[in-house]
Design a protein around this motif. Sequence first.
Motif, PDB file in Angstrom:
ATOM      1  N   ILE A 220       0.817  -1.220   0.000  1.00  0.00           N
ATOM      2  CA  ILE A 220       0.000   0.000   0.000  1.00  0.00           C
ATOM      3  C   ILE A 220       0.854   1.276   0.000  1.00  0.00           C
ATOM      4  O   ILE A 220       0.591   2.200  -0.782  1.00  0.00           O
ATOM      5  CB  ILE A 220      -0.967   0.004   1.202  1.00  0.00           C
TER       6      ILE A 220
ATOM      7  N   THR B 274       0.474   7.722   1.585  1.00  0.00           N
ATOM      8  CA  THR B 274       0.341   6.714   2.628  1.00  0.00           C
ATOM      9  C   THR B 274       1.747   6.232   2.971  1.00  0.00           C
ATOM     10  O   THR B 274       2.500   5.827   2.086  1.00  0.00           O
ATOM     11  CB  THR B 274      -0.518   5.534   2.149  1.00  0.00           C
TER      12      THR B 274
ATOM     13  N   HIS C 129       1.046   0.964   6.463  1.00  0.00           N
ATOM     14  CA  HIS C 129      -0.203   0.211   6.389  1.00  0.00           C
ATOM     15  C   HIS C 129      -0.023  -1.080   7.170  1.00  0.00           C
ATOM     16  O   HIS C 129       0.981  -1.779   7.017  1.00  0.00           O
ATOM     17  CB  HIS C 129      -0.549  -0.113   4.931  1.00  0.00           C
TER      18      HIS C 129
ATOM     19  N   SER D 265      -4.347   2.473   7.764  1.00  0.00           N
ATOM     20  CA  SER D 265      -3.378   3.171   6.921  1.00  0.00           C
ATOM     21  C   SER D 265      -3.090   4.535   7.531  1.00  0.00           C
ATOM     22  O   SER D 265      -4.011   5.214   8.002  1.00  0.00           O
ATOM     23  CB  SER D 265      -3.915   3.358   5.500  1.00  0.00           C
TER      24      SER D 265
END
Length: 259
Positions: free
Chosen positions: A41, A53, A56, A68
């Motif tokens: 992610i 991001t 995660h 996240s």
Amino acid sequence: MASNDKPRAIADVSAGAILATVTIAVPPERVFRALTADDQIPLWWGADELYRTTRHTADVRPGGAWRSEGKGADGHDFHVQGEYLKVEPPHLLVLTWIAPWDGHNVTTVTYMLEAVDAGTRLIVRHEGFGAREGSCRDHGSGWERVLGWLAAFLTDEAGGKPRSVFHCRLIPPRPDFAFTLTDAERGLMKQHSDYLRDRLGDGGVILFGPVADPAGPWGLGIVGADDEAGVRALTEGDPTIRSGLGFRYEILPMISTIM
């Protein structure tokens, strides 16, 4: 496989739901992993001009939690979290979605993955917005961007984009660690081995194993990734690092490799 379709998303504000879709030129198994793995992610979800991001974590099973975390372009931290409701790899994933920017309301996201001649048709349904029409519209635009990021990431990878190779040294919390393991530490090292074994091949791990250094054994990893951020996403998800027991990684890029 054919090239990707352009991502599309429709927000049905009267129903409080979003339907988004994209076709990606990789198999469903690869798409499913990109949507669930801790080390995947952070590699693709976000863009520098909007947000990134950075971490995660996910217990990918019915009832398991996911979260996240990241940082916006304005420097502010954010997070979103939820719980898995259905997990049927590689074709179905259903989870709750709870975001502070949406008033901590609980919505539901369903990922449906279908194998097609062009690769994988991914359909996302995000529902439960109720009368929050503005939030529904905003999330609709967001899903179109997210599916675009995912498709670009997987297409670059499948197209043979050159990857860098990194030397990773896992340093244990004490020099004699390998010889003085407690039962709990043995269990942790099994989790560590399972984590890396699951990431062999397309997960980035080329090889990993202990080195018999006279000064004290340590772990050697050779990892392929687009950049150091990709390697750090993988190492930070390692159960040894997440344990907080004092393990640490030293990461260095390889100048060249013969493979």
